[in-house]
Design a protein around this motif. Structure first.
Motif, PDB file in Angstrom:
ATOM      1  N   SER A  63      -4.046   1.024 -13.302  1.00 44.08           N
ATOM      2  CA  SER A  63      -2.628   0.685 -13.457  1.00 44.08           C
ATOM      3  C   SER A  63      -2.274   0.461 -14.925  1.00 44.08           C
ATOM      4  CB  SER A  63      -2.301  -0.574 -12.638  1.00 44.08           C
ATOM      5  OG  SER A  63      -3.119  -1.666 -13.043  1.00 44.08           O
ATOM      6  N   PHE A  64      -3.185  -0.152 -15.680  1.00 44.63           N
ATOM      7  CA  PHE A  64      -2.949  -0.368 -17.111  1.00 44.63           C
ATOM      8  C   PHE A  64      -2.919   0.967 -17.851  1.00 44.63           C
ATOM      9  CE2 PHE A  64      -4.552  -0.887 -21.428  1.00 44.63           C
ATOM     10  CZ  PHE A  64      -3.719  -1.868 -21.926  1.00 44.63           C
ATOM     11  N   LYS A  65      -3.892   1.819 -17.551  1.00 44.23           N
ATOM     12  CA  LYS A  65      -3.935   3.131 -18.200  1.00 44.23           C
ATOM     13  C   LYS A  65      -2.661   3.918 -17.929  1.00 44.23           C
ATOM     14  CE  LYS A  65      -8.958   3.477 -17.599  1.00 44.23           C
ATOM     15  NZ  LYS A  65     -10.063   4.300 -17.054  1.00 44.23           N
ATOM     16  N   ASP A  66      -2.173   3.846 -16.699  1.00 43.09           N
ATOM     17  CA  ASP A  66      -0.956   4.582 -16.338  1.00 43.09           C
ATOM     18  C   ASP A  66       0.243   4.094 -17.151  1.00 43.09           C
ATOM     19  OD1 ASP A  66      -2.411   6.041 -14.502  1.00 43.09           O
ATOM     20  OD2 ASP A  66      -1.775   4.837 -12.772  1.00 43.09           O
ATOM     21  N   GLU A  67       0.338   2.791 -17.343  1.00 40.91           N
ATOM     22  CA  GLU A  67       1.456   2.236 -18.114  1.00 40.91           C
ATOM     23  C   GLU A  67       1.409   2.712 -19.564  1.00 40.91           C
ATOM     24  OE1 GLU A  67       3.982   0.612 -17.075  1.00 40.91           O
ATOM     25  OE2 GLU A  67       3.427  -0.163 -15.106  1.00 40.91           O
ATOM     26  N   VAL A  68       0.227   2.655 -20.186  1.00 41.20           N
ATOM     27  CA  VAL A  68       0.104   3.055 -21.589  1.00 41.20           C
ATOM     28  C   VAL A  68       0.326   4.550 -21.751  1.00 41.20           C
ATOM     29  CG1 VAL A  68      -1.442   3.133 -23.592  1.00 41.20           C
ATOM     30  CG2 VAL A  68      -1.427   1.118 -22.105  1.00 41.20           C
ATOM     31  N   GLN A  70       2.355   6.371 -20.439  1.00 40.10           N
ATOM     32  CA  GLN A  70       3.780   6.711 -20.460  1.00 40.10           C
ATOM     33  C   GLN A  70       4.341   6.786 -21.878  1.00 40.10           C
ATOM     34  OE1 GLN A  70       6.337   4.544 -17.701  1.00 40.10           O
ATOM     35  NE2 GLN A  70       4.559   4.032 -16.452  1.00 40.10           N
ATOM     36  N   GLN A  81       9.847   0.471 -22.543  1.00 43.72           N
ATOM     37  CA  GLN A  81       8.431   0.443 -22.186  1.00 43.72           C
ATOM     38  C   GLN A  81       7.569   0.041 -23.382  1.00 43.72           C
ATOM     39  OE1 GLN A  81       7.216   0.670 -19.246  1.00 43.72           O
ATOM     40  NE2 GLN A  81       5.102   1.439 -19.305  1.00 43.72           N
ATOM     41  N   LEU A  85       5.346  -3.339 -23.393  1.00 42.60           N
ATOM     42  CA  LEU A  85       3.896  -3.204 -23.532  1.00 42.60           C
ATOM     43  C   LEU A  85       3.374  -3.953 -24.748  1.00 42.60           C
ATOM     44  CD1 LEU A  85       3.225   0.513 -22.545  1.00 42.60           C
ATOM     45  CD2 LEU A  85       2.337  -1.522 -21.393  1.00 42.60           C
TER      46      LEU A  85
END
Length: 397
Positions: A63-68, A70, A81, A85
Motif C-alpha cells: 500500500s505504501f509503494k502504491d501511494e509513492v 503515484q 498527493q 506524502l
C-alpha cells in the motif's frame, strides 16, 4: 548575557561529544523498504572512525509503494498527493525508527541524531530537463520535523539541496562518505554501488583528490525491478532466476545502449526519470523487439545494466592495480556480478564487506556519516565537487 535556547545548546553539546551515536536512514528508488543503520562516530573528516552497531531493512507494505508510485519520477503528479506524502513519510519513517530501536532494546534518548535521506520522487538535473531558465533540481520528501517530533530525536535531512545550491547536481553524495571511509594509500579503489541507479567513486591510491571521480553510470536495478513488477508480479529477480532462463536480445541491448547520456561529460547524474519502462518501450520500438519473451526482456535488461557498467569502467578508469568493491542490491545479482567478473578477470571484485562496510547498509551508513559531518565537520575540498556541509536541522520541540 543571553544564553542559547535549549535546542541550540543541545546541538553544541552533541557536537562536542567525543563519540556520537547516530541513525542513518535510506529509502531508495527501488522502494523495497527503509534501511536503518545505527552507528557510532568518533572524530570527523579524514579522521572519522565509525562502528555499525545495528542494521535492519524494514520492508514497505504494498500500500505504501502504491501511494509513492503515484508521484514517483512523473513529470505531472497530484500536488495534494505530494503534500500529503511529505508529512506522511516523515511520520511513518519515525514510526519505523522507533520500531527498530525497540527491537534493539535501545531507548531514543541515547541516540544523538537521525540523518534521513528522505524519499526521492523526482531528480531533474538541467541536462535532463533542458529548461534554460531553471537550474539543477531534485526533490526528496519525508519531512524532517515530523521525524524529529515522532522520535524525539534531532533530525538532519534534505541533504541534496545544499549540493545543488553550491553548483552540484545533488548526486551522487556517496562521494563524501566513500572518501572518508574507503580510501587507502597505495591502493587504487573503485567503490561501485548498484542500487536503483549504478554509481561509483574512484579513489586513487596516491591521495590526489583532483583525480577522485564520483558519478552516476546508468541504470542499476531500476529497469530490472520495474520489468519484474510489471510482468512477473515480483519485486525483483531473486538470484537472477528469470535472467538465467532468458537470452540476451542483442538488437534490444544495442538500442538500450544508444543514448547520449552514456557519452556525456563527467560527473553526471540520472534517475528513473530517464531510465524507466518508457525508455525500454522506445528501445523495443526502434529495434522491433516488442514481441520478445518476458524472460528474454529481463535477461536483456540485466545485460544492459552490466554492460553499461563495464563500458564505463573500460572507457573512463585507466589506472592499474585496481580493486573493485560493490554494494547495493546489484551486489546480490549473480547475473550482473558474473558479467563484471568475466569482463575484469584480472581485477579483484568483492563487496564492501571487505572494507568493514556492510554492503546492504552502506548508503544508510553514509547518510549517518553526513549527519556527523553536519554536526562537527568542516567542508571537504574534493576535486571540483562543492565543498559544503549538507543537511537541515529539525528539533523535537
Amino acid at each position: 548575557m543571553l544564553s542559547l535556547n535549549k535546542n541550540l545548546q543541545k546541538l553544541v553539546d552533541i557536537a562536542q561529544k567525543p563519540t556520537k551515536t547516530g541513525i542513518g536512514l535510506m529509502s531508495g528508488t527501488s522502494l523495497d523498504g527503509l534501511d536503518i543503520a545505527l552507528c557510532s562516530f568518533t572524530g570527523n573528516g579524514l579522521q572519522t572512525k565509525f562502528k555499525l552497531l545495528q542494521f535492519v531493512t524494514i520492508p514497505y507494505p504494498q500500500s505504501f509503494k502504491d501511494e509513492v508510485q503515484q508521484v514517483f519520477a512523473r513529470k505531472t503528479a497530484s500536488l495534494e498527493q505530494v503534500t500529503l506524502l511529505n508529512a506522511f513519510i516523515g511520520n511513518y519513517h519515525g514510526e519505523l525508527v522507533l520500531e527498530a530501536l525497540e527491537n534493539w532494546n535501545i531507548t531514543p534518548n541515547t541516540v544523538d541524531f537521525i540523518a534521513s535521506h528522505g524519499q526521492t520522487i523526482y531528480h531533474a538535473p538541467k541536462r535532463l530537463h533542458q529548461l534554460q531558465n531553471f537550474p539543477n533540481a531534485t526533490l526528496q520528501i519525508g519531512d524532517g520535523d515530523h521525524l524529529a517530533v515522532k522520535t524525539d530525536i534531532i533530525t538532519i535531512s534534505d541533504f541534496r539541496q545544499k549540493h545543488i545550491a553550491a553548483g552540484g547536481e545533488g548526486a551522487p553524495l556517496a562521494l563524501y562518505g566513500d572518501v572518508l571511509l574507503g580510501s587507502k594509500p597505495g591502493e587504487n579503489r573503485i567503490l561501485l554501488n548498484i542500487g536503483g541507479i549504478a554509481n561509483l567513486t574512484y579513489l586513487p591510491g596516491n591521495g590526489d583528490t583532483t583525480q577522485i571521480l564520483c558519478t552516476d553510470i546508468g541504470p542499476g536495478n531500476t529497469l530490472i525491478d520495474a520489468a519484474c513488477r510489471k510482468y512477473f508480479d515480483m519485486a525483483y529477480d531473486l538470484d537472477s532466476a528469470i535472467a538465467k532462463r532468458g537470452k540476451v536480445n542483442k538488437a534490444l541491448l544495442n538500442a538500450l545502449l544508444d543514448h547520449p547520456f552514456f557519452a556525456e561529460q563527467l560527473p553526471k547524474t540520472t534517475g528513473p526519470e530517464l531510465f524507466g519502462l518508457h525508455y525500454v518501450e522506445q528501445a523495443q520500438s526502434r529495434s522491433e523487439t516488442q514481441n520478445i519473451s518476458n524472460d528474454d526482456l529481463v535477461c536483456t535488461l540485466s545485460a544492459f545494466t552490466a554492460t553499461s557498467i563495464v563500458n564505463f569502467l573500460k572507457t573512463n578508469i585507466t589506472a592499474d592495480n585496481l580493486s573493485i568493491f560493490v554494494s547495493g542490491g546489484g551486489a546480490r545479482n549473480p547475473f550482473v556480478m558474473n558479467h563484471l567478473k568475466q569482463a575484469f578477470a584480472e581485477t579483484p571484485i568483492t563487496d564492501t564487506g571487505d572494507l568493514g562496510i556492510d554492503p546492504d547498509a552502506k548508503e544508510a551508513i553514509l547518510f549517518a556519516l553526513l549527519g556527523n559531518e553536519a554536526l562537527c565537520g568542516e567542508p571537504l575540498t574534493i576535486g571540483d565537487n562543492p565543498a559544503v556541509l549538507m543537511g537541515k536541522f529539525s528539533f523535537p520541540v
